[in-house]
Structure formats: C-alpha cells, structure tokens
Design an enzyme around this catalytic site. Structure first.
Site, PDB file in Angstrom:
ATOM      1  N   THR A  27       0.814  -1.218   0.000  1.00 50.81           N
ATOM      2  CA  THR A  27       0.000   0.000   0.000  1.00 50.81           C
ATOM      3  C   THR A  27       0.850   1.271   0.000  1.00 50.81           C
ATOM      4  O   THR A  27       2.037   1.246   0.319  1.00 50.81           O
ATOM      5  CB  THR A  27      -0.925   0.029   1.226  1.00 50.81           C
ATOM      6  OG1 THR A  27      -0.129   0.096   2.406  1.00 50.81           O
ATOM      7  CG2 THR A  27      -1.819  -1.199   1.273  1.00 50.81           C
ATOM      8  N   ASP A  28       0.182   2.357  -0.336  1.00 50.01           N
ATOM      9  CA  ASP A  28       0.808   3.672  -0.197  1.00 50.01           C
ATOM     10  C   ASP A  28       0.446   4.217   1.195  1.00 50.01           C
ATOM     11  O   ASP A  28      -0.148   3.509   2.011  1.00 50.01           O
ATOM     12  CB  ASP A  28       0.373   4.610  -1.324  1.00 50.01           C
ATOM     13  CG  ASP A  28      -1.133   4.836  -1.391  1.00 50.01           C
ATOM     14  OD1 ASP A  28      -1.830   4.602  -0.377  1.00 50.01           O
ATOM     15  OD2 ASP A  28      -1.615   5.268  -2.443  1.00 50.01           O
ATOM     16  N   LEU A  29       0.759   5.455   1.461  1.00 52.70           N
ATOM     17  CA  LEU A  29       0.522   6.019   2.791  1.00 52.70           C
ATOM     18  C   LEU A  29      -0.953   6.082   3.179  1.00 52.70           C
ATOM     19  O   LEU A  29      -1.284   6.137   4.361  1.00 52.70           O
ATOM     20  CB  LEU A  29       1.132   7.421   2.885  1.00 52.70           C
ATOM     21  CG  LEU A  29       2.654   7.455   2.869  1.00 52.70           C
ATOM     22  CD1 LEU A  29       3.146   8.903   2.847  1.00 52.70           C
ATOM     23  CD2 LEU A  29       3.222   6.716   4.059  1.00 52.70           C
ATOM     24  N   SER A  30      -1.839   6.035   2.190  1.00 48.88           N
ATOM     25  CA  SER A  30      -3.274   6.106   2.489  1.00 48.88           C
ATOM     26  C   SER A  30      -3.887   4.723   2.749  1.00 48.88           C
ATOM     27  O   SER A  30      -5.073   4.625   3.015  1.00 48.88           O
ATOM     28  CB  SER A  30      -4.014   6.791   1.338  1.00 48.88           C
ATOM     29  OG  SER A  30      -3.958   5.985   0.175  1.00 48.88           O
ATOM     30  N   ILE A  32      -4.054   2.337   0.481  1.00 49.26           N
ATOM     31  CA  ILE A  32      -4.587   1.825  -0.782  1.00 49.26           C
ATOM     32  C   ILE A  32      -3.457   1.120  -1.534  1.00 49.26           C
ATOM     33  O   ILE A  32      -2.314   1.580  -1.541  1.00 49.26           O
ATOM     34  CB  ILE A  32      -5.174   2.973  -1.631  1.00 49.26           C
ATOM     35  CG1 ILE A  32      -6.431   3.516  -0.929  1.00 49.26           C
ATOM     36  CG2 ILE A  32      -5.493   2.516  -3.037  1.00 49.26           C
ATOM     37  CD1 ILE A  32      -7.055   4.712  -1.607  1.00 49.26           C
TER      38      ILE A  32
END
Length: 150
Positions: A27-30, A32
C-alpha cells in the site's frame, strides 16, 4: 519443523483462481494498494497456473529452450484494494496461438471487481525471439481453455 506450503491456486473449469492478501508493503501512505502491485499479483497467478498445468518453465529456461514473456498488456483499475483485503485473481486463457496465448485476468474483493488485465504472453527463445510453444505446453493450455466449453 513442518514447513507450511506457499500460496497455491486452484483450477476451476476454465478459470484459475489465486488468492492474495493486501499487506502493508503493498500500500501507499493512504492504505490503498499501489497500482504496480496488481501486475505482481497477476504475474504470480500466471506462474501458479503454469505449475498447475504441469508446465516446467524453469526446466525450459535451464535447457535453453525459452520462456514466456508478456508482449502486450492493457490494465484497467476500477476500485482500490486496501490494507488487509483478501483479493482473488481469476485467470482465463482466451486465445491460443502457436507461439502465444491471450489471457484475461481479474482481481476481485468479494463480488467487487477491482482491476482487470488483457494480455498476450509469447513464448520466446533465450535470445528473445518468438518461438512456437512446446507442443505439450500448448496442449495443456488447450485443455485448460476448453474446460469452460464442456
């Protein structure tokens, strides 16, 4: 110590099903899933499909016969996968040629379609030139693709 089995898919008629889980690293920082990870998941599912069809790609590479390589790819993202989601990758062979296969892959979370790919995978020589698939490999793909028509 007993070693657990690695992730393993199943053949379901003319579909190959392969499960993955979204980990933090995906995932990325969000939270997602980063878009490139769908490509990795699709590749893992195709590799598992080869194993299920008893296609020994490693032996072919080591013998200098060749290997499969993606030559075309269209990828469409529809919904995001998120941290801890269970994702099912479905793979179908939609067209079989002498040197290549066209495949359709979908990533699902439950009933939600997250992403889908249309691709062409060609068999290539060690020099990277197109080459006819080994006959027994082509026959294995033909049996797999025909399972949905019986």
């Amino acid at each position: 110590m007993t070693m657990p089995n690695p992730p393993d898919g199943v053949l379901d008629g003319s579909r190959h099903l392969y499960a993955v889980r979204v980990y933090y690293e995906d995932t990325d920082l969000s939270g997602i899933t980063y878009h490139a990870n769908y490509l990795r998941w699709f590749e893992r599912a195709r590799s598992d499909l080869l194993r299920r069809l008893e296609i020994d790609q490693r032996a072919a590479i080591e013998a200098g016969e060749g290997a499969y390589a993606v030559s075309e790819l269209t990828l469409k993202y529809l919904r995001p996968a998120r941290l801890d989601d269970d994702v099912l990758i479905e793979t179908r062979c939609t067209e079989l040629g002498a040197a290549s296969c066209r495949m359709h892959q979908k990533a699902y979370r439950g009933d939600d379609l997250l992403a889908e790919a249309h691709l062409r995978v060609g068999f290539v020589s060690p020099e990277g030139r197109p080459r006819r698939q080994p006959p027994e490999w082509r026959a294995a793909f033909a049996r797999f693709a025909d399972q949905g028509n019986t």
